[in-house]
Design a protein around this motif. Sequence first.
Motif, PDB file in Angstrom:
ATOM      1  N   TYR A 142      59.079  -2.328  41.652  1.00  0.00           N
ATOM      2  CA  TYR A 142      59.417  -2.806  42.995  1.00  0.00           C
ATOM      3  C   TYR A 142      58.213  -3.170  43.856  1.00  0.00           C
ATOM      4  O   TYR A 142      58.378  -3.660  44.971  1.00  0.00           O
ATOM      5  CB  TYR A 142      60.235  -1.734  43.729  1.00  0.00           C
ATOM      6  CG  TYR A 142      61.458  -1.266  42.983  1.00  0.00           C
ATOM      7  CD1 TYR A 142      62.462  -2.158  42.619  1.00  0.00           C
ATOM      8  CD2 TYR A 142      61.613   0.078  42.629  1.00  0.00           C
ATOM      9  CE1 TYR A 142      63.591  -1.728  41.928  1.00  0.00           C
ATOM     10  CE2 TYR A 142      62.741   0.515  41.946  1.00  0.00           C
ATOM     11  CZ  TYR A 142      63.716  -0.392  41.592  1.00  0.00           C
ATOM     12  OH  TYR A 142      64.825   0.030  40.907  1.00  0.00           O
ATOM     13  N   GLY A 143      57.027  -2.837  43.367  1.00  0.00           N
ATOM     14  CA  GLY A 143      55.854  -3.101  44.181  1.00  0.00           C
ATOM     15  C   GLY A 143      55.615  -2.075  45.263  1.00  0.00           C
ATOM     16  O   GLY A 143      54.803  -2.277  46.156  1.00  0.00           O
ATOM     17  N   ARG A 144      56.300  -0.936  45.191  1.00  0.00           N
ATOM     18  CA  ARG A 144      56.110   0.150  46.167  1.00  0.00           C
ATOM     19  C   ARG A 144      56.403   1.476  45.478  1.00  0.00           C
ATOM     20  O   ARG A 144      57.231   1.560  44.574  1.00  0.00           O
ATOM     21  CB  ARG A 144      57.012  -0.021  47.380  1.00  0.00           C
ATOM     22  CG  ARG A 144      58.486  -0.153  47.080  1.00  0.00           C
ATOM     23  CD  ARG A 144      59.239  -0.675  48.297  1.00  0.00           C
ATOM     24  NE  ARG A 144      60.629  -0.999  48.017  1.00  0.00           N
ATOM     25  CZ  ARG A 144      61.664  -0.250  48.326  1.00  0.00           C
ATOM     26  NH1 ARG A 144      61.473   0.931  48.908  1.00  0.00           N
ATOM     27  NH2 ARG A 144      62.891  -0.632  48.067  1.00  0.00           N
ATOM     28  N   ARG A 145      55.732   2.518  45.906  1.00  0.00           N
ATOM     29  CA  ARG A 145      55.832   3.810  45.249  1.00  0.00           C
ATOM     30  C   ARG A 145      57.007   4.652  45.759  1.00  0.00           C
ATOM     31  O   ARG A 145      57.486   5.530  45.061  1.00  0.00           O
ATOM     32  CB  ARG A 145      54.530   4.593  45.445  1.00  0.00           C
ATOM     33  CG  ARG A 145      53.346   3.973  44.724  1.00  0.00           C
ATOM     34  CD  ARG A 145      52.046   4.642  45.108  1.00  0.00           C
ATOM     35  NE  ARG A 145      52.041   6.053  44.780  1.00  0.00           N
ATOM     36  CZ  ARG A 145      51.742   6.549  43.589  1.00  0.00           C
ATOM     37  NH1 ARG A 145      51.430   5.719  42.591  1.00  0.00           N
ATOM     38  NH2 ARG A 145      51.738   7.839  43.383  1.00  0.00           N
ATOM     39  N   SER A 146      57.431   4.386  46.974  1.00  0.00           N
ATOM     40  CA  SER A 146      58.507   5.177  47.579  1.00  0.00           C
ATOM     41  C   SER A 146      59.825   4.411  47.486  1.00  0.00           C
ATOM     42  O   SER A 146      59.882   3.226  47.822  1.00  0.00           O
ATOM     43  CB  SER A 146      58.166   5.475  49.041  1.00  0.00           C
ATOM     44  OG  SER A 146      59.199   6.211  49.659  1.00  0.00           O
TER      45      SER A 146
END
Length: 212
Positions: A142-146
């Motif tokens: 998703y391009g994000r860790r959260s």
Amino acid sequence: MKRSRQRGTTERSQARRAELIATGRKLFADTAYDALSVDDIAQHAGVAKGLIYYYFKSKRGYYLAIVEDSVAELVARAGSDTDLPRGERVRRTVDGYLHYAQHHQAAYRTIVTGGVGSDAEVLAIRDAVREELVATIAEGAYGRRSVPPLARLALIGWLSGVEGVTLDWIAPGTPGPVPPREELGALLVRTLRGTLTVIEEFVPECPAPPPS
């Protein structure tokens, strides 16, 4: 000159600590925790046992340092290649994970199973590495860790399955031919894609990355 000497001393100290951890990883790979004393460890390392206490305070501290070092290596291998396209990065993450398990089997078992009995600190390290790996997968997808809680739970479920499959894959005496790492990796990536597709159904703000 004084600062240079201090830096040299620190570097030597770090190198010695790393050598002791490397020795410990080999020892605990072949010998049960309770079967090794600090005297045994010092003898194998070729050092006075006081040096073990100096760096690690106790045998348990030494063991925890070995687990943490193994975890750091696993996470670093799985989380490399951050500049790749998302789909390729997910594949590299899975392959790096399997490569580590294949070449560091005892350390991998310790990380995944929690190590010595039900040691709370080792279990906490295991839980932390799971969260880090889930964040790594999320970043690749998703391009994000959260991600939202439901998406996180789905990824935890996938990772738990990966752990079970990987433990069986590296287990000695596994019946039948063992599939090569590339084939197993392709299977796990395909199951991850299925998980990401289901996540998209339940959590629309987390769309599955396009096939690549």
